[in-house]
Design an enzyme around this catalytic site. Structure first.
Site, short mmCIF file in Angstrom:
data_model
loop_
_atom_site.label_atom_id
_atom_site.label_comp_id
_atom_site.label_asym_id
_atom_site.label_seq_id
_atom_site.Cartn_x
_atom_site.Cartn_y
_atom_site.Cartn_z
N ASP A 18 13.40 -80.39 -3.49
CA ASP A 18 14.22 -79.99 -4.42
C ASP A 18 15.91 -80.20 -4.09
OD1 ASP A 18 15.05 -77.04 -3.42
OD2 ASP A 18 13.56 -77.74 -2.52
N ASN B 176 17.12 -77.11 4.40
CA ASN B 176 16.30 -76.55 5.51
C ASN B 176 15.04 -77.64 5.72
OD1 ASN B 176 18.28 -74.84 6.26
ND2 ASN B 176 17.46 -73.14 5.10
N ASN C 111 11.16 -74.00 6.29
CA ASN C 111 11.97 -74.38 7.39
C ASN C 111 11.65 -74.92 8.63
OD1 ASN C 111 13.96 -72.99 5.76
ND2 ASN C 111 14.16 -71.12 7.31
N HIS D 99 12.28 -74.01 -5.39
CA HIS D 99 11.91 -74.46 -3.89
C HIS D 99 10.73 -75.28 -4.02
CE1 HIS D 99 14.80 -74.57 -0.80
NE2 HIS D 99 14.07 -73.84 -0.18
#
Length: 208
Positions: free
Chosen positions: A97, A118, A72, A24
């Site tokens: 990513d 997100n 997020n 991530h």
């Protein structure tokens, strides 16, 4: 985005050592490598809710932003940074990513949906538009079936790259840096023709 327009490169990721080497965080990895290559240092900027490094000076200065809001809420940091420096959407690119691409593939787009990511969802929400450039960096999927992918998504994106993947990851990071230079030199559309055709992925990864 035309040649010479790029002023802000945003890498998406999660702050803290726990997430430093996870899939991530590949956006952070790119910026850290670029800053190291240019002998630039990241500094915490509370008003931007992120860490910032500068490459160059004057009107050609390129700023690198790593939001420290957690993935997020990435959009809050990006919005604050654009407002603080008076930058337009045409001067920013977001590195993110992408689980739908195998490691070794890149996708450069001038706009688009969040695609379930997100960090991009938050960015779209806070910018109020989907019309900003993003470079999706393939990290591979955790399985072939939708059920397997759903079950393993979190552990996959928050897990590290395998030892076997590390040489390919190194190649990918170098290609992203080269891609950013190409965007600065040629503009988004022409650079995209090269970047989107690039395929470093082993043949078996394409179906996985």
């Amino acid at each position: 985005m035309n040649s010479g327009d790029l002023r802000l490169v945003v890498g998406l990721g999660n702050p803290g050592d726990r997430y430093a080497s996870t899939r991530h965080n590949v956006g952070f990895m790119v910026l850290e490598q670029l800053a190291a290559r240019e002998h630039a240092r990241f500094r915490p900027m509370a008003k931007l809710q992120g860490d910032l490094a500068d490459i160059g000076a004057g009107p050609d200065r390129l700023r690198l932003l790593m939001p420290k809001t957690f993935m997020n809420e990435s959009g809050r940091s990006i919005r604050s940074t654009l407002d603080w420096f008076g930058l337009s959407l045409g001067q920013v690119i977001v590195l993110v990513d992408d689980m739908d691409l195998p490691l070794g593939r890149l996708r450069l787009r001038a706009q688009g949906s969040a695609g379930g990511h997100n960090g991009l969802k938050s960015t779209i929400q806070h910018l109020g538009t989907q019309e900003f450039a993003r470079l999706r960096i393939g990290i591979g999927a955790p399985g072939r079936s939708p059920e397997e992918r759903r079950a393993r998504t979190v552990s996959h994106v928050l897990g590290p790259f395998s030892r076997e993947e590390e040489p390919l990851l190194k190649e990918v990071l170098n290609e992203v840096l080269a891609g950013l230079e190409r965007i600065q030199r040629q503009g988004l559309e022409r650079a995209g023709n090269h970047i989107n055709a690039l395929n470093l992925a082993p043949a078996q990864s394409e179906s996985g």
